[in-house]
Design an enzyme around this catalytic site. Sequence first.
Site, PDB file in Angstrom:
ATOM      1  N   CYS A  89       0.858  -1.185   0.000  1.00 17.91           N
ATOM      2  CA  CYS A  89       0.000   0.000   0.000  1.00 17.91           C
ATOM      3  C   CYS A  89       0.898   1.239   0.000  1.00 17.91           C
ATOM      4  O   CYS A  89       2.115   1.124  -0.149  1.00 17.91           O
ATOM      5  CB  CYS A  89      -0.976  -0.002   1.189  1.00 17.91           C
ATOM      6  SG  CYS A  89      -0.245   0.255   2.811  1.00 17.91           S
ATOM      7  N   ARG A 141      -3.270  -0.443   5.414  1.00 21.26           N
ATOM      8  CA  ARG A 141      -3.866  -1.532   4.637  1.00 21.26           C
ATOM      9  C   ARG A 141      -2.951  -2.740   4.431  1.00 21.26           C
ATOM     10  O   ARG A 141      -3.378  -3.879   4.639  1.00 21.26           O
ATOM     11  CB  ARG A 141      -4.336  -1.014   3.274  1.00 21.26           C
ATOM     12  CG  ARG A 141      -5.471  -0.022   3.371  1.00 21.26           C
ATOM     13  CD  ARG A 141      -5.763   0.620   2.036  1.00 21.26           C
ATOM     14  NE  ARG A 141      -4.631   1.451   1.619  1.00 21.26           N
ATOM     15  CZ  ARG A 141      -4.510   2.018   0.442  1.00 21.26           C
ATOM     16  NH1 ARG A 141      -5.449   1.844  -0.476  1.00 21.26           N
ATOM     17  NH2 ARG A 141      -3.471   2.776   0.156  1.00 21.26           N
ATOM     18  N   ASP A 167      -8.240   3.803   1.529  1.00 18.85           N
ATOM     19  CA  ASP A 167      -7.202   4.027   2.532  1.00 18.85           C
ATOM     20  C   ASP A 167      -7.815   4.641   3.788  1.00 18.85           C
ATOM     21  O   ASP A 167      -8.284   5.773   3.771  1.00 18.85           O
ATOM     22  CB  ASP A 167      -6.139   4.958   1.961  1.00 18.85           C
ATOM     23  CG  ASP A 167      -4.895   5.027   2.820  1.00 18.85           C
ATOM     24  OD1 ASP A 167      -4.960   4.651   4.016  1.00 18.85           O
ATOM     25  OD2 ASP A 167      -3.860   5.474   2.296  1.00 18.85           O
TER      26      ASP A 167
END
Length: 150
Positions: free
Chosen positions: A8, A14, A123
Amino acid sequence: MTKILFVCHGNICRSPMAEFVMKELVRRAGLENDFLIESAATSREEIGNDIHYGTRQKLIEQKIPFSRRAARQITRADYDYYDYLIAMDDENVFYMRRCWDNDPKNKIVSLLSFAGKNRDIADPWYTGNFDQTYEDVLEGCSALLKLLSA
């Protein structure tokens, strides 16, 4: 052994969530010795930082074990080392392709594509919604494990 790298932007929300969720799914399936699962970032913004408190809290809530870790950025060597390079969103894919000469071995894939979905995992650094991120991560990791253990 199948080697998976979740990626990520900053490697604090994440991708470490996916790393620890996947490790737990693999453990529950009794397949720990068949997988190496790690995570990294496309950016340098959070290098050295541990996972975000929101991710930590969500993992605790879901009884997913995790450990202290330090965010790191993807490297050129990662491309040859890992079998699967799994992105959380299209921006990650863009930077991964840039780092790895446009993915000549077709190793880069979006996590939710394993669940048949063509969308990003939002996100939670920006959305604040760690619940939705967890649901998406769990769905993608579950589908990935089903594919890899078939």
